[in-house]
Design a protein around this motif. Structure first.
Motif, PDB file in Angstrom:
ATOM      1  N   UNK A   1       0.739  -1.239  -0.029  1.00 53.07           N
ATOM      2  CA  UNK A   1      -0.102   0.158  -0.079  1.00 53.07           C
ATOM      3  C   UNK A   1       0.829   1.381   0.049  1.00 53.07           C
ATOM      4  N   UNK A   2       1.892   1.212   0.809  1.00 50.47           N
ATOM      5  CA  UNK A   2       3.051   2.331   0.709  1.00 50.47           C
ATOM      6  C   UNK A   2       3.448   2.795  -0.688  1.00 50.47           C
ATOM      7  N   UNK A   3       3.843   1.878  -1.323  1.00 49.43           N
ATOM      8  CA  UNK A   3       4.380   1.874  -2.831  1.00 49.43           C
ATOM      9  C   UNK A   3       3.402   2.193  -3.829  1.00 49.43           C
ATOM     10  N   UNK A   4       1.961   1.760  -3.314  1.00 50.25           N
ATOM     11  CA  UNK A   4       0.887   1.862  -4.239  1.00 50.25           C
ATOM     12  C   UNK A   4       0.575   3.534  -4.314  1.00 50.25           C
ATOM     13  N   UNK A   5       0.501   3.935  -2.956  1.00 47.74           N
ATOM     14  CA  UNK A   5       0.209   5.411  -2.525  1.00 47.74           C
ATOM     15  C   UNK A   5       1.205   6.232  -3.157  1.00 47.74           C
ATOM     16  N   UNK A   6       2.369   6.110  -2.925  1.00 46.41           N
ATOM     17  CA  UNK A   6       3.561   6.817  -3.670  1.00 46.41           C
ATOM     18  C   UNK A   6       3.420   6.808  -4.956  1.00 46.41           C
ATOM     19  N   UNK A   7       3.262   5.795  -5.719  1.00 48.96           N
ATOM     20  CA  UNK A   7       3.242   5.988  -7.322  1.00 48.96           C
ATOM     21  C   UNK A   7       2.361   6.728  -7.552  1.00 48.96           C
TER      22      UNK A   7
ATOM     23  N   UNK B   1      -8.490  -1.881  -8.290  1.00 51.24           N
ATOM     24  CA  UNK B   1      -9.038  -2.868  -7.359  1.00 51.24           C
ATOM     25  C   UNK B   1      -7.855  -3.475  -6.155  1.00 51.24           C
ATOM     26  N   UNK B   2      -6.708  -2.502  -6.217  1.00 48.57           N
ATOM     27  CA  UNK B   2      -5.674  -3.058  -5.314  1.00 48.57           C
ATOM     28  C   UNK B   2      -6.302  -2.652  -3.980  1.00 48.57           C
ATOM     29  N   UNK B   3      -6.594  -1.336  -3.693  1.00 48.30           N
ATOM     30  CA  UNK B   3      -6.902  -1.216  -2.228  1.00 48.30           C
ATOM     31  C   UNK B   3      -8.032  -1.844  -1.843  1.00 48.30           C
ATOM     32  N   UNK B   4      -9.088  -1.926  -2.634  1.00 47.62           N
ATOM     33  CA  UNK B   4     -10.462  -2.822  -1.897  1.00 47.62           C
ATOM     34  C   UNK B   4      -9.894  -4.180  -1.881  1.00 47.62           C
TER      35      UNK B   4
ATOM     36  N   UNK C   1     -14.298  -8.675  15.281  1.00 46.77           N
ATOM     37  CA  UNK C   1     -13.689  -8.115  16.716  1.00 46.77           C
ATOM     38  C   UNK C   1     -12.184  -7.478  16.481  1.00 46.77           C
ATOM     39  N   UNK C   2     -11.289  -7.973  15.626  1.00 49.23           N
ATOM     40  CA  UNK C   2     -10.063  -7.536  15.763  1.00 49.23           C
ATOM     41  C   UNK C   2      -9.844  -6.744  14.186  1.00 49.23           C
ATOM     42  N   UNK C   3     -10.879  -6.544  13.486  1.00 50.94           N
ATOM     43  CA  UNK C   3     -10.887  -6.053  12.220  1.00 50.94           C
ATOM     44  C   UNK C   3     -10.249  -4.585  12.094  1.00 50.94           C
ATOM     45  N   UNK C   4     -10.917  -3.716  13.062  1.00 49.90           N
ATOM     46  CA  UNK C   4     -10.254  -2.284  13.187  1.00 49.90           C
ATOM     47  C   UNK C   4      -8.824  -2.147  13.464  1.00 49.90           C
ATOM     48  N   UNK C   5      -8.482  -2.862  14.322  1.00 52.05           N
ATOM     49  CA  UNK C   5      -7.170  -2.868  14.747  1.00 52.05           C
ATOM     50  C   UNK C   5      -6.100  -3.209  13.561  1.00 52.05           C
ATOM     51  N   UNK C   6      -6.461  -4.421  12.787  1.00 49.14           N
ATOM     52  CA  UNK C   6      -5.682  -5.108  11.886  1.00 49.14           C
ATOM     53  C   UNK C   6      -5.541  -3.850  10.626  1.00 49.14           C
ATOM     54  N   UNK C   7      -6.839  -3.398  10.427  1.00 45.15           N
ATOM     55  CA  UNK C   7      -6.964  -2.513   9.205  1.00 45.15           C
ATOM     56  C   UNK C   7      -6.259  -1.082  10.003  1.00 45.15           C
ATOM     57  N   UNK C   8      -6.209  -0.737  11.109  1.00 45.20           N
ATOM     58  CA  UNK C   8      -5.515   0.487  11.507  1.00 45.20           C
ATOM     59  C   UNK C   8      -3.907   0.279  11.215  1.00 45.20           C
ATOM     60  N   UNK C   9      -3.546  -0.890  11.507  1.00 44.94           N
ATOM     61  CA  UNK C   9      -2.038  -1.141  11.248  1.00 44.94           C
ATOM     62  C   UNK C   9      -1.689  -1.076   9.685  1.00 44.94           C
ATOM     63  N   UNK C  10      -2.620  -1.441   8.893  1.00 42.03           N
ATOM     64  CA  UNK C  10      -2.563  -1.605   7.645  1.00 42.03           C
ATOM     65  C   UNK C  10      -2.700   0.042   6.935  1.00 42.03           C
ATOM     66  N   UNK C  11      -3.545   0.861   7.385  1.00 40.13           N
ATOM     67  CA  UNK C  11      -3.915   1.961   6.993  1.00 40.13           C
ATOM     68  C   UNK C  11      -2.568   3.109   7.365  1.00 40.13           C
ATOM     69  N   UNK C  12      -2.093   2.621   8.411  1.00 39.52           N
ATOM     70  CA  UNK C  12      -0.701   3.543   8.995  1.00 39.52           C
ATOM     71  C   UNK C  12       0.102   3.725   7.704  1.00 39.52           C
ATOM     72  N   UNK C  13       0.209   2.928   6.595  1.00 42.01           N
ATOM     73  CA  UNK C  13       1.088   3.033   5.614  1.00 42.01           C
ATOM     74  C   UNK C  13       0.590   4.226   4.714  1.00 42.01           C
ATOM     75  N   UNK C  14      -0.505   4.730   4.794  1.00 41.13           N
ATOM     76  CA  UNK C  14      -0.799   5.719   3.839  1.00 41.13           C
ATOM     77  C   UNK C  14      -0.234   6.912   4.279  1.00 41.13           C
ATOM     78  N   UNK C  15      -0.510   7.406   5.701  1.00 43.65           N
ATOM     79  CA  UNK C  15       0.240   8.652   6.227  1.00 43.65           C
ATOM     80  C   UNK C  15       1.660   8.794   6.095  1.00 43.65           C
ATOM     81  N   UNK C  16       2.059   7.449   6.382  1.00 41.85           N
ATOM     82  CA  UNK C  16       3.620   7.169   6.484  1.00 41.85           C
ATOM     83  C   UNK C  16       4.110   7.409   4.999  1.00 41.85           C
ATOM     84  N   UNK C  17       3.303   7.143   3.980  1.00 46.48           N
ATOM     85  CA  UNK C  17       3.728   7.333   2.698  1.00 46.48           C
ATOM     86  C   UNK C  17       4.471   8.509   2.293  1.00 46.48           C
TER      87      UNK C  17
END
Length: 455
Positions: free
Chosen positions: A33-39, A129-132, A145-161
């Protein structure tokens, strides 16, 4: 007030299974996701650092070039995610990365506005189709019940990009003429494209489509994950209105409302992503300052580091207490009010500070938002529904780029386009509140229900 869901006490097997998924899969998908958003946003760094002048771009032309990417993405968004559901994430995400890396590499040699438009369109087709697909893939590995935390860890890539990518782009742009005599902005495109191709090849061998095939899970962990996910899918299908297939997603009123909510957030996200470097370059004329290319990259990164921190802690609160309407609507209001104020500030420091508040607001809400669709959709309906919601975001991405540039050329400043950004974000807050209210103030909030209005 709604009755909160009862969260089961985690067993040792559950904790170890989720931890392994978080360690083995999330960082790699987040890197993709990091590389995706950077490109995708590299053009925003290239435009004020030579590309705009070399290609003779007006603000409206740059906005159109930024936004035309989303036309190709929109056309193939739902079909691509349905293909991922059919063929598996490993093959499909790897294919997406390699093809987008090849198209991105071609930007190194773009020589006209028409070529820029064409390549941006093809980049959208390649990335469709990459992001969805990544959201769907992770949702198929962890219970609700664990999904929000896991998606948050994944989504950190976007601001860190942007935190990492903006200075990196500045560093690459500074290598003017260092490789084959390429201008700095051309070398930047080369430098951010090759990693996508390499990661695509690695993904083919590294990713695994389902928990049952993971050799790094114990038999007990496989059984727990497989059983828990199967139970949730059965409940969504039998007891909570979840339906299979693409028709179910398109017939769901909740999916369409969520699409409109997401539109507002992504309109704000891409207005910042594409035009913040240009706004920062404008500080020189407005405030009489001077920044080097590297300085501009570092300043561009400033709003996104606090955004990553706020995202993490906001999502942790949502995970512990359950996702509520205000986890999404609250940040939308703050972002909607703050962004029009940014250009009313009297110094670069104050302007960037207000933009930082906006960035924190947008990123805080997104992981909580993305935990919602998979709570009432499953199987093919989940693939189509998530893709449909993200398509609305891509429409916003196109609109944000083009309309922001057009309004700037029309009015001579960014005041009017940023007021429009604020309006869309406030609309997202209103729609989120209305969606929560429709669930009923006394409705129960079982684990698979969409959302409740309060605690």
């Amino acid at each position: 007030m709604g009755t909160p869901a009862v969260t089961p006490v985690a067993t040792d097997v559950e904790r170890s299974a989720i931890k392994k998924v978080a360690v083995r899969l999330v960082p790699f998908v987040a890197l993709m996701f990091f590389v995706n958003f950077l490109d995708r946003t590299a053009v925003s760094f290239a435009e004020p650092n030579g590309m705009g002048e070399d290609l003779g771009l007006s603000a409206a032309q740059f906005g159109l070039a930024s936004g035309v990417f989303f036309i190709g993405y929109i056309l193939l968004e739902v079909p691509s995610n349905m293909a991922l559901h059919r063929f598996g994430a490993r093959r499909w995400l790897a294919r997406i990365m390699v093809t987008w890396g090849i198209v991105s590499l071609a930007f190194t040699w773009v020589n006209s506005t028409e070529q820029l438009y064409g390549l941006r369109f093809l980049l959208g087709v390649a990335e469709a189709g990459f992001f969805p697909g990544a959201i769907l893939f992770l949702s198929q590995w962890v219970p609700a019940r664990h999904r929000t935390r896991i998606l948050a860890l994944f989504y950190l890539a976007q601001p860190l990009t942007t935190v990492i990518g903006a200075p990196l782009a500045g560093l690459l742009i500074n290598q003017h003429g260092a490789f084959l005599g390429l201008e700095g902005w051309r070398f930047m495109f080369l430098g951010v494209s090759v990693p996508a191709i390499l990661l695509g090849v690695i993904a083919w061998f590294y990713l695994i489509d389902r928990p049952a095939d993971a050799t790094w899970l114990t038999a007990a962990e496989k059984d727990w994950l497989t059983g828990e996910l199967a139970r949730e899918n059965d409940e969504k299908t039998a007891g909570h209105g979840g339906r299979e297939g693409i028709k179910a997603a398109f017939a769901s009123g909740r999916v369409w409302v969520l699409s409109l909510i997401y539109f507002g957030f992504i309109y704000g996200l891409y207005a910042l992503a594409f035009f913040l470097p240009t706004i920062i370059s404008g500080f020189e004329d407005e405030f009489g300052t001077h920044f080097s290319v590297m300085d501009k990259g570092l300043i561009t990164a400033i709003p996104y580091l606090p955004a990553a921190i706020v995202l993490f802690f906001w999502s942790r609160h949502a995970t512990r207490h359950g996702v509520r309407a205000w986890h999404v609507a609250g940040p939308a209001v703050v972002g909607g009010v703050s962004i029009p104020l940014a250009l009313s500030m009297g110094s670069p420091t104050a302007t960037v500070a207000v933009i930082t508040v906006t960035a924190c607001s947008i990123f805080a809400a997104l992981p909580a938002f993305w935990s919602l669709p998979s709570r009432f959709l499953t199987g093919g309906a989940a693939a189509a529904g998530i893709a449909l919601i993200n398509t609305a975001g891509n429409v916003a991405g196109f609109a944000a780029g083009y309309i922001t540039g057009w309004l700037h050329d029309l009015s001579g400043s960014y005041y009017l386009p940023l007021f429009l950004v604020g309006g869309f974000m406030v609309l997202s807050a209103v729609l989120m509140a209305c969606l929560a209210a429709r669930r009923g103030p006394t409705a129960p909030a079982p684990e698979q229900e969409l959302i409740t209005a309060g605690h």
